[in-house]
Design a protein around this motif. Sequence first.
Motif, PDB file in Angstrom:
ATOM      1  N   MET A   3       0.871  -1.174   0.000  1.00 23.48           N
ATOM      2  CA  MET A   3       0.000   0.000   0.000  1.00 23.48           C
ATOM      3  C   MET A   3       0.908   1.223   0.000  1.00 23.48           C
ATOM      4  SD  MET A   3      -3.240   1.141   2.338  1.00 23.48           S
ATOM      5  CE  MET A   3      -2.354   1.210   3.867  1.00 23.48           C
ATOM      6  N   VAL A   4       0.780   2.022  -1.055  1.00 33.76           N
ATOM      7  CA  VAL A   4       1.563   3.241  -1.202  1.00 33.76           C
ATOM      8  C   VAL A   4       0.651   4.413  -0.882  1.00 33.76           C
ATOM      9  CG1 VAL A   4       2.879   4.674  -2.822  1.00 33.76           C
ATOM     10  CG2 VAL A   4       2.980   2.164  -3.001  1.00 33.76           C
ATOM     11  N   THR A   5       1.058   5.238   0.070  1.00 29.50           N
ATOM     12  CA  THR A   5       0.301   6.429   0.458  1.00 29.50           C
ATOM     13  C   THR A   5       1.013   7.642  -0.143  1.00 29.50           C
ATOM     14  OG1 THR A   5      -0.251   5.306   2.520  1.00 29.50           O
ATOM     15  CG2 THR A   5      -0.722   7.661   2.402  1.00 29.50           C
ATOM     16  N   PHE A   6       0.248   8.487  -0.838  1.00 31.48           N
ATOM     17  CA  PHE A   6       0.852   9.613  -1.557  1.00 31.48           C
ATOM     18  C   PHE A   6      -0.158  10.734  -1.754  1.00 31.48           C
ATOM     19  CE2 PHE A   6      -1.285   7.102  -4.681  1.00 31.48           C
ATOM     20  CZ  PHE A   6      -1.690   7.973  -5.684  1.00 31.48           C
ATOM     21  N   TYR A   7       0.360  11.925  -2.067  1.00 31.85           N
ATOM     22  CA  TYR A   7      -0.480  13.058  -2.433  1.00 31.85           C
ATOM     23  C   TYR A   7      -0.589  13.123  -3.950  1.00 31.85           C
ATOM     24  CZ  TYR A   7      -0.441  14.774   2.326  1.00 31.85           C
ATOM     25  OH  TYR A   7      -0.629  14.897   3.670  1.00 31.85           O
ATOM     26  N   GLY A   8      -1.801  13.388  -4.429  1.00 34.74           N
ATOM     27  CA  GLY A   8      -2.034  13.480  -5.868  1.00 34.74           C
ATOM     28  C   GLY A   8      -3.073  14.528  -6.184  1.00 34.74           C
TER      29      GLY A   8
END
Length: 125
Positions: free
Chosen positions: A96-101
């Motif tokens: 699970m990759v958590t990122f801002y988009g």
Amino acid sequence: MQGRLYAVRGAVCCENESEDIIKNVSLMINQIFSMNNIQSQDLVSIQFSMTSDLNEINAATALRKGNIIIDVSKVALFCTQEAQIKNMPSRIIRVMVTFYGDENLSVKNVYLNGAEKLRPDFMKG
């Protein structure tokens, strides 16, 4: 960083060999990054789980050793063993990759090398 916070999922099947784990973690992560237009500055954290039959190398270590398309050297990484469930599939690494988009991003999950069976609903159309 702007936009909203997202989490994207992925999984890959691999053999219990360091080289194969590094290769498949790199493939999965690079596809997640490219398909979701993720840049280094967008990343918050990357969490892995591995089935207990994969014990040659930790997936987070594999990520650090792999050929990754963006810099992940400052990203918080975590890896845990997958819960043992009766009749569960074997040799799987999940992420699970958590990122801002961007506000209207349509997240694209990545399931490879046989892991597609975990989420056939993501594989449609």
